[in-house]
Design a protein around this motif. Structure first.
Motif, PDB file in Angstrom:
ATOM      1  N   SER A   1      48.753  82.276 -37.460  1.00 62.38           N
ATOM      2  CA  SER A   1      49.199  81.077 -36.729  1.00 62.38           C
ATOM      3  C   SER A   1      49.420  81.378 -35.250  1.00 62.38           C
ATOM      4  N   ASP A   2      49.946  82.562 -34.958  1.00 62.46           N
ATOM      5  CA  ASP A   2      50.121  82.932 -33.549  1.00 62.46           C
ATOM      6  C   ASP A   2      48.767  83.182 -32.882  1.00 62.46           C
ATOM      7  N   ALA A   3      47.850  83.803 -33.605  1.00 60.54           N
ATOM      8  CA  ALA A   3      46.525  84.091 -33.052  1.00 60.54           C
ATOM      9  C   ALA A   3      45.780  82.791 -32.742  1.00 60.54           C
ATOM     10  N   ILE A   4      45.920  81.827 -33.633  1.00 58.66           N
ATOM     11  CA  ILE A   4      45.211  80.557 -33.419  1.00 58.66           C
ATOM     12  C   ILE A   4      45.748  79.845 -32.178  1.00 58.66           C
ATOM     13  N   SER A   5      47.051  79.950 -31.948  1.00 54.80           N
ATOM     14  CA  SER A   5      47.618  79.305 -30.758  1.00 54.80           C
ATOM     15  C   SER A   5      47.131  79.981 -29.481  1.00 54.80           C
ATOM     16  N   LYS A   6      46.984  81.290 -29.506  1.00 56.44           N
ATOM     17  CA  LYS A   6      46.463  82.009 -28.331  1.00 56.44           C
ATOM     18  C   LYS A   6      45.013  81.614 -28.061  1.00 56.44           C
ATOM     19  N   ILE A   7      44.237  81.486 -29.121  1.00 60.18           N
ATOM     20  CA  ILE A   7      42.832  81.120 -28.948  1.00 60.18           C
ATOM     21  C   ILE A   7      42.708  79.681 -28.455  1.00 60.18           C
ATOM     22  N   GLU A   8      43.613  78.819 -28.889  1.00 58.96           N
ATOM     23  CA  GLU A   8      43.613  77.449 -28.375  1.00 58.96           C
ATOM     24  C   GLU A   8      43.878  77.426 -26.873  1.00 58.96           C
ATOM     25  N   VAL A   9      44.789  78.276 -26.421  1.00 57.48           N
ATOM     26  CA  VAL A   9      45.063  78.371 -24.981  1.00 57.48           C
ATOM     27  C   VAL A   9      43.824  78.876 -24.252  1.00 57.48           C
ATOM     28  N   LEU A  10      43.149  79.871 -24.815  1.00 54.51           N
ATOM     29  CA  LEU A  10      41.928  80.381 -24.196  1.00 54.51           C
ATOM     30  C   LEU A  10      40.859  79.292 -24.097  1.00 54.51           C
ATOM     31  N   LYS A  11      40.724  78.503 -25.155  1.00 55.55           N
ATOM     32  CA  LYS A  11      39.744  77.421 -25.118  1.00 55.55           C
ATOM     33  C   LYS A  11      40.104  76.398 -24.042  1.00 55.55           C
ATOM     34  N   GLU A  12      41.383  76.111 -23.904  1.00 53.63           N
ATOM     35  CA  GLU A  12      41.825  75.175 -22.867  1.00 53.63           C
ATOM     36  C   GLU A  12      41.561  75.740 -21.468  1.00 53.63           C
ATOM     37  N   LEU A  13      41.804  77.022 -21.286  1.00 51.40           N
ATOM     38  CA  LEU A  13      41.508  77.656 -19.996  1.00 51.40           C
ATOM     39  C   LEU A  13      40.022  77.560 -19.677  1.00 51.40           C
ATOM     40  N   CYS A  14      39.185  77.704 -20.693  1.00 51.81           N
ATOM     41  CA  CYS A  14      37.741  77.600 -20.485  1.00 51.81           C
ATOM     42  C   CYS A  14      37.324  76.199 -20.069  1.00 51.81           C
ATOM     43  N   GLU A  15      38.124  75.220 -20.406  1.00 52.88           N
ATOM     44  CA  GLU A  15      37.831  73.859 -19.988  1.00 52.88           C
ATOM     45  C   GLU A  15      38.420  73.552 -18.614  1.00 52.88           C
ATOM     46  N   GLN A  16      39.588  74.101 -18.312  1.00 56.27           N
ATOM     47  CA  GLN A  16      40.295  73.744 -17.086  1.00 56.27           C
ATOM     48  C   GLN A  16      39.846  74.544 -15.858  1.00 56.27           C
ATOM     49  N   ILE A  17      39.582  75.817 -16.021  1.00 55.64           N
ATOM     50  CA  ILE A  17      39.220  76.647 -14.855  1.00 55.64           C
ATOM     51  C   ILE A  17      37.981  76.121 -14.142  1.00 55.64           C
ATOM     52  N   PRO A  18      36.901  75.788 -14.850  1.00 57.31           N
ATOM     53  CA  PRO A  18      35.724  75.276 -14.128  1.00 57.31           C
ATOM     54  C   PRO A  18      35.966  73.971 -13.376  1.00 57.31           C
ATOM     55  N   LYS A  19      36.927  73.180 -13.829  1.00 54.67           N
ATOM     56  CA  LYS A  19      37.222  71.919 -13.139  1.00 54.67           C
ATOM     57  C   LYS A  19      37.693  72.155 -11.710  1.00 54.67           C
ATOM     58  N   THR A  20      38.306  73.293 -11.451  1.00 56.41           N
ATOM     59  CA  THR A  20      38.798  73.575 -10.104  1.00 56.41           C
ATOM     60  C   THR A  20      37.667  73.937  -9.140  1.00 56.41           C
ATOM     61  N   PHE A  21      36.455  74.116  -9.674  1.00 67.20           N
ATOM     62  CA  PHE A  21      35.326  74.491  -8.832  1.00 67.20           C
ATOM     63  C   PHE A  21      34.258  73.410  -8.756  1.00 67.20           C
ATOM     64  N   ARG A  22      34.534  72.260  -9.346  1.00 66.54           N
ATOM     65  CA  ARG A  22      33.582  71.153  -9.290  1.00 66.54           C
ATOM     66  C   ARG A  22      33.627  70.498  -7.921  1.00 66.54           C
ATOM     67  N   ILE A  23      32.512  69.936  -7.558  1.00 72.02           N
ATOM     68  CA  ILE A  23      32.451  69.175  -6.313  1.00 72.02           C
ATOM     69  C   ILE A  23      32.999  67.783  -6.635  1.00 72.02           C
ATOM     70  N   SER A  24      34.245  67.546  -6.268  1.00 71.99           N
ATOM     71  CA  SER A  24      34.889  66.270  -6.563  1.00 71.99           C
ATOM     72  C   SER A  24      35.927  65.981  -5.479  1.00 71.99           C
ATOM     73  N   TRP A  25      36.383  64.718  -5.412  1.00 76.09           N
ATOM     74  CA  TRP A  25      37.346  64.323  -4.397  1.00 76.09           C
ATOM     75  C   TRP A  25      38.626  65.158  -4.471  1.00 76.09           C
ATOM     76  N   GLU A  26      39.135  65.343  -5.672  1.00 78.35           N
ATOM     77  CA  GLU A  26      40.411  66.068  -5.793  1.00 78.35           C
ATOM     78  C   GLU A  26      40.294  67.526  -5.360  1.00 78.35           C
ATOM     79  N   ASN A  27      39.099  68.090  -5.407  1.00 80.05           N
ATOM     80  CA  ASN A  27      38.922  69.471  -4.946  1.00 80.05           C
ATOM     81  C   ASN A  27      38.599  69.564  -3.464  1.00 80.05           C
ATOM     82  N   ILE A  28      38.169  68.472  -2.897  1.00 82.35           N
ATOM     83  CA  ILE A  28      37.852  68.482  -1.467  1.00 82.35           C
ATOM     84  C   ILE A  28      39.090  68.212  -0.628  1.00 82.35           C
ATOM     85  N   PHE A  29      39.937  67.274  -1.089  1.00 80.63           N
ATOM     86  CA  PHE A  29      41.118  66.907  -0.308  1.00 80.63           C
ATOM     87  C   PHE A  29      42.375  67.413  -0.927  1.00 80.63           C
TER      88      PHE A  29
END
Length: 125
Positions: free
Chosen positions: A97-125
């Motif tokens: 159960s603890d391992a699954i929660s860590k992997i869920e966090v890793l999956k979320e990081l894989c979704e969120q980190i690339p968003k900070t590098f997209r060409i979008s209004w929120e990243n430009i301003f």
């Protein structure tokens, strides 16, 4: 005057094209890593994961982070390293159960980190 304008235009186009390819590269790397994590997630959820499964995910990440160091902050890479190491320890100790929660966090990081590098209004301003 015309040469200056053309030079500025060429540089602007080069920056936009470079940013586009950088964003696509980062998205591709994290999408592939997310897929590998999803396989591990299923195995941990079924409680059939072994250390070789975690080592395969870690090796996949090591291959990706060699290239990602040039594009993303080292703190974000270190964060994934830490969560992945914790997951490995939890799988080794069969704390599913603890391992699954860590992997869920890793999956979320894989979704969120690339968003900070997209060409979008929120990243430009």
């Amino acid at each position: 005057m015309v040469k200056t304008f053309i030079s500025m235009l060429v540089i602007s186009v080069m920056l936009l094209v470079g940013a586009y390819f950088e964003s696509n590269f980062i998205n591709k790397q994290f999408d592939e890593f997310h897929d590998v994590l999803s396989v591990l997630y299923v195995k941990v959820d079924e409680e059939t994961a072994v250390m070789d499964d975690v080592y395969a995910v870690q090796n996949n990440w090591l291959d990706k982070k060699k290239w990602l160091h040039a594009f993303i902050p080292h703190n974000e890479i270190k964060e994934i390293d830490l969560w992945l190491s914790e997951s490995a320890t939890l799988v080794r100790d069969k704390e599913w159960s603890d391992a699954i929660s860590k992997i869920e966090v890793l999956k979320e990081l894989c979704e969120q980190i690339p968003k900070t590098f997209r060409i979008s209004w929120e990243n430009i301003f």
